[in-house]
Design a protein around this motif. Structure first.
Motif, short mmCIF file in Angstrom:
data_model
loop_
_atom_site.label_atom_id
_atom_site.label_comp_id
_atom_site.label_asym_id
_atom_site.label_seq_id
_atom_site.Cartn_x
_atom_site.Cartn_y
_atom_site.Cartn_z
N ARG A 1 0.84 -1.21 0.00
CA ARG A 1 0.00 0.00 0.00
C ARG A 1 0.87 1.25 0.00
O ARG A 1 0.55 2.25 -0.64
N PHE A 2 2.00 1.21 0.70
CA PHE A 2 2.91 2.34 0.72
C PHE A 2 3.50 2.59 -0.67
O PHE A 2 3.58 3.73 -1.13
N VAL A 3 3.88 1.52 -1.36
CA VAL A 3 4.42 1.64 -2.71
C VAL A 3 3.36 2.17 -3.66
O VAL A 3 3.64 3.04 -4.50
N ARG B 1 -5.80 3.85 7.22
CA ARG B 1 -6.64 2.81 7.83
C ARG B 1 -5.81 1.59 8.22
O ARG B 1 -6.03 1.00 9.28
N GLN B 2 -4.83 1.26 7.40
CA GLN B 2 -3.94 0.15 7.72
C GLN B 2 -3.10 0.47 8.95
O GLN B 2 -2.89 -0.40 9.80
N PHE B 3 -2.62 1.70 9.07
CA PHE B 3 -1.82 2.08 10.24
C PHE B 3 -2.66 2.08 11.51
O PHE B 3 -2.17 1.73 12.58
N ARG B 4 -3.92 2.46 11.41
CA ARG B 4 -4.78 2.47 12.59
C ARG B 4 -5.09 1.06 13.08
O ARG B 4 -5.27 0.84 14.26
N LYS B 5 -5.13 0.09 12.18
CA LYS B 5 -5.38 -1.29 12.55
C LYS B 5 -4.21 -1.88 13.36
O LYS B 5 -4.41 -2.71 14.22
N ASN C 1 -5.45 5.83 -1.91
CA ASN C 1 -4.35 5.13 -1.26
C ASN C 1 -4.01 5.72 0.10
O ASN C 1 -3.65 4.98 1.03
N PHE C 2 -4.09 7.04 0.25
CA PHE C 2 -3.87 7.64 1.57
C PHE C 2 -4.93 7.15 2.56
O PHE C 2 -4.62 6.87 3.72
N TYR C 3 -6.15 7.05 2.11
CA TYR C 3 -7.22 6.57 2.98
C TYR C 3 -6.91 5.15 3.48
O TYR C 3 -6.97 4.87 4.68
N TYR C 4 -6.61 4.26 2.54
CA TYR C 4 -6.33 2.87 2.93
C TYR C 4 -5.02 2.74 3.72
O TYR C 4 -4.90 1.88 4.58
N LEU C 5 -4.05 3.59 3.42
CA LEU C 5 -2.79 3.55 4.16
C LEU C 5 -3.00 3.95 5.61
O LEU C 5 -2.49 3.28 6.53
#
Length: 104
Positions: free
Chosen positions: A34-36, A98-102, A92-96
């Protein structure tokens, strides 16, 4: 910079790279994928903005008709990769985030 092969070829190549990273999910760790994807989308947006901004400068010096005659495309076509990159960046910022919050 406004050569059609460069102005549209780089965004097309970035979209191909983006699709490769998007569809290749199970080969490597998905933590960095996701970062890439975000980096590719931001680079697409930044590159497209620079090309569009340069085209604005050229049109300010000459005219829109001479721009289209010289380069073979209208300036409005340069907005397409810019909008595509901006939409992909936001997604992608949204999902990134969201991934960090998980992970917390």
């Amino acid at each position: 910079m406004l050569n059609p092969l460069f102005a549209f070829g780089v965004p097309a190549a970035l979209m191909v790279i983006y699709m490769i990273f998007y569809f290749v999910k199970k080969l490597r760790s998905t933590d960095y994928r996701r970062f890439v994807l975000t980096l590719i989308a931001v680079f697409l947006t930044t590159f497209s903005y620079q090309v569009y901004n340069y085209s604005q400068t050229v049109i300010a010096i000459t005219s829109a008709e001479s721009f289209q005659k010289k380069f073979g495309y209208s300036q409005g076509r340069l907005v397409v990769p810019l909008i595509l990159g901006a939409v992909l960046s936001v997604i992608n910022f949204y999902y990134l985030f969201r991934q960090f919050r998980k992970k917390e």
